[in-house]
Design a protein around this motif. Structure first.
Motif, PDB file in Angstrom:
ATOM      1  N   ALA A 177      26.643  51.182  41.668  1.00  0.00           N
ATOM      2  CA  ALA A 177      28.003  51.230  41.512  1.00  0.00           C
ATOM      3  C   ALA A 177      28.921  51.524  42.525  1.00  0.00           C
ATOM      4  O   ALA A 177      28.652  52.701  43.145  1.00  0.00           O
ATOM      5  CB  ALA A 177      28.200  51.750  40.225  1.00  0.00           C
ATOM      6  N   PRO A 178      30.077  51.139  42.646  1.00  0.00           N
ATOM      7  CA  PRO A 178      31.171  51.459  43.846  1.00  0.00           C
ATOM      8  C   PRO A 178      31.509  52.635  43.346  1.00  0.00           C
ATOM      9  O   PRO A 178      31.912  53.406  44.391  1.00  0.00           O
ATOM     10  CB  PRO A 178      32.062  50.508  43.572  1.00  0.00           C
ATOM     11  CG  PRO A 178      31.416  49.130  43.111  1.00  0.00           C
ATOM     12  CD  PRO A 178      30.282  49.530  42.138  1.00  0.00           C
ATOM     13  N   PRO A 209      42.516  48.493  30.715  1.00  0.00           N
ATOM     14  CA  PRO A 209      42.863  47.637  31.890  1.00  0.00           C
ATOM     15  C   PRO A 209      42.047  48.287  33.201  1.00  0.00           C
ATOM     16  O   PRO A 209      41.703  49.429  33.108  1.00  0.00           O
ATOM     17  CB  PRO A 209      44.234  47.701  32.209  1.00  0.00           C
ATOM     18  CG  PRO A 209      44.756  48.802  31.831  1.00  0.00           C
ATOM     19  CD  PRO A 209      44.028  49.116  30.582  1.00  0.00           C
ATOM     20  N   GLY A 210      41.720  47.432  33.915  1.00  0.00           N
ATOM     21  CA  GLY A 210      41.043  48.013  35.338  1.00  0.00           C
ATOM     22  C   GLY A 210      39.416  48.284  35.568  1.00  0.00           C
ATOM     23  O   GLY A 210      39.043  48.282  36.586  1.00  0.00           O
ATOM     24  N   LEU A 211      38.813  47.985  34.521  1.00  0.00           N
ATOM     25  CA  LEU A 211      37.428  48.037  34.507  1.00  0.00           C
ATOM     26  C   LEU A 211      37.119  46.652  34.852  1.00  0.00           C
ATOM     27  O   LEU A 211      37.227  45.718  34.023  1.00  0.00           O
ATOM     28  CB  LEU A 211      36.834  48.859  33.306  1.00  0.00           C
ATOM     29  CG  LEU A 211      36.977  50.386  33.158  1.00  0.00           C
ATOM     30  CD1 LEU A 211      36.666  50.540  31.844  1.00  0.00           C
ATOM     31  CD2 LEU A 211      36.134  50.878  34.038  1.00  0.00           C
ATOM     32  N   ARG A 212      35.895  46.409  35.607  1.00  0.00           N
ATOM     33  CA  ARG A 212      35.206  45.313  35.789  1.00  0.00           C
ATOM     34  C   ARG A 212      33.869  45.296  35.227  1.00  0.00           C
ATOM     35  O   ARG A 212      33.206  44.428  34.461  1.00  0.00           O
ATOM     36  CB  ARG A 212      35.087  45.084  37.474  1.00  0.00           C
ATOM     37  CG  ARG A 212      36.426  44.570  37.920  1.00  0.00           C
ATOM     38  CD  ARG A 212      36.112  44.236  39.418  1.00  0.00           C
ATOM     39  NE  ARG A 212      37.594  44.240  39.820  1.00  0.00           N
ATOM     40  CZ  ARG A 212      37.741  44.910  41.078  1.00  0.00           C
ATOM     41  NH1 ARG A 212      37.198  45.715  41.568  1.00  0.00           N
ATOM     42  NH2 ARG A 212      39.063  44.652  41.456  1.00  0.00           N
ATOM     43  N   CYS A 268      35.750  48.858  39.459  1.00  0.00           N
ATOM     44  CA  CYS A 268      36.871  49.000  38.710  1.00  0.00           C
ATOM     45  C   CYS A 268      38.081  48.407  39.822  1.00  0.00           C
ATOM     46  O   CYS A 268      37.754  48.350  41.132  1.00  0.00           O
ATOM     47  CB  CYS A 268      37.547  50.398  38.318  1.00  0.00           C
ATOM     48  SG  CYS A 268      37.308  51.447  39.305  1.00  0.00           S
ATOM     49  N   SER A 269      39.183  48.150  39.373  1.00  0.00           N
ATOM     50  CA  SER A 269      40.284  47.791  40.165  1.00  0.00           C
ATOM     51  C   SER A 269      40.863  48.765  41.275  1.00  0.00           C
ATOM     52  O   SER A 269      40.190  50.136  41.044  1.00  0.00           O
ATOM     53  CB  SER A 269      41.613  47.674  39.403  1.00  0.00           C
ATOM     54  OG  SER A 269      42.082  48.568  38.923  1.00  0.00           O
ATOM     55  N   THR A 270      41.433  48.542  42.195  1.00  0.00           N
ATOM     56  CA  THR A 270      41.850  49.490  43.234  1.00  0.00           C
ATOM     57  C   THR A 270      42.931  50.746  42.497  1.00  0.00           C
ATOM     58  O   THR A 270      42.398  51.797  43.017  1.00  0.00           O
ATOM     59  CB  THR A 270      42.601  48.766  44.179  1.00  0.00           C
ATOM     60  OG1 THR A 270      42.023  48.028  44.998  1.00  0.00           O
ATOM     61  CG2 THR A 270      43.078  49.846  45.538  1.00  0.00           C
ATOM     62  N   ALA A 271      43.445  50.239  41.496  1.00  0.00           N
ATOM     63  CA  ALA A 271      44.451  51.320  40.973  1.00  0.00           C
ATOM     64  C   ALA A 271      43.622  52.344  40.444  1.00  0.00           C
ATOM     65  O   ALA A 271      43.826  53.538  40.485  1.00  0.00           O
ATOM     66  CB  ALA A 271      45.419  50.555  40.171  1.00  0.00           C
ATOM     67  N   LEU A 272      42.561  51.914  39.529  1.00  0.00           N
ATOM     68  CA  LEU A 272      41.712  52.699  38.870  1.00  0.00           C
ATOM     69  C   LEU A 272      40.793  53.576  39.664  1.00  0.00           C
ATOM     70  O   LEU A 272      40.694  54.666  39.412  1.00  0.00           O
ATOM     71  CB  LEU A 272      40.896  52.021  37.777  1.00  0.00           C
ATOM     72  CG  LEU A 272      40.119  52.558  36.797  1.00  0.00           C
ATOM     73  CD1 LEU A 272      40.785  53.934  35.993  1.00  0.00           C
ATOM     74  CD2 LEU A 272      39.650  51.989  35.778  1.00  0.00           C
TER      75      LEU A 272
END
Length: 158
Positions: free
Chosen positions: A16-17, A96-99, A124-128
Motif C-alpha cells: 500500500a502507498p 471521502p479521500g480513501l481509494r 488515498c487522495s493527496t489531501a488525505l
C-alpha cells in the motif's frame, strides 16, 4: 453517502502507498486475543473506544463497523487464521479521500502472553495522504488504549 473502494487482497498490506504499523504487548494468550478479534466482533465497542457498533455480516465473511465520529465501513474478511491473524478490507465507506483500505491484526506468542501488530494500509487522495502524519498520534493512542482495555477485559474473564 457510501462510496465503493477498490477491492484489494492481502498483498496490499505490504504494498500500500500509505502504511502505518502499531504494536503492543498483551498478557492474554494468542488464542484468547484471536477469539476477541475474529469471533467476538460485536464486542469490539466494549474495548475499542473509537468504535460505536460492530456487526458481523454475510455469515462471518464481512463486518459493518460504525465509528463514534460517524464514519461507517462495510468490510470483507481477507484472513481469519486461528490464533495468528485477522485481516479485512473496506469495501464501502461514507468518508471521502480513501481509494482502498485494509487492516491486519497479527498475533504472536510473547513471554507472558502475546504481541499484537496492527497494520493500517491505505491508498488515498493527496489531501488525505498529507493528513495521515497528523492523525498518526491519535491512531497510536486509540490502538494502545484498545489493546490495554481488551487485555484487562480478557484478564477479568480468565
Amino acid at each position: 453517502m457510501a462510496r465503493r473502494l477498490r477491492p484489494v487482497e492481502l498483498g496490499f498490506l505490504l504494498s500500500a502507498p500509505q502504511r502505518m504499523v502499531f504494536t503492543a504487548g498483551m498478557s492474554a494468550a494468542p488464542k484468547t486475543v484471536y477469539r476477541a478479534l475474529a469471533e467476538d466482533v460485536s464486542d469490539w465497542p466494549r474495548w475499542f473506544s473509537a468504535i460505536s457498533a460492530a456487526t458481523p455480516t454475510r455469515g462471518g465473511a464481512g463486518r459493518d463497523i460504525q465509528l463514534r465520529v460517524g464514519i461507517r465501513f462495510e468490510e470483507t474478511i481477507l484472513a481469519a487464521d486461528p490464533d495468528e491473524r485477522y485481516a479485512y478490507r473496506v469495501d464501502t465507506v461514507n468518508a471521502p479521500g480513501l481509494r482502498a483500505l485494509a487492516e491486519e491484526w497479527w498475533i504472536t506468542p510473547a513471554p507472558g502472553g502475546s504481541r499484537v501488530r496492527w497494520t493500517f494500509a491505505a491508498d488515498c487522495s493527496t489531501a488525505l495522504r498529507m493528513t495521515l502524519p497528523l492523525i498518526r498520534p491519535g491512531l497510536t493512542v486509540s490502538f494502545r488504549g484498545a489493546v490495554r482495555t481488551l487485555d484487562r477485559r480478557l484478564a477479568r474473564a480468565r
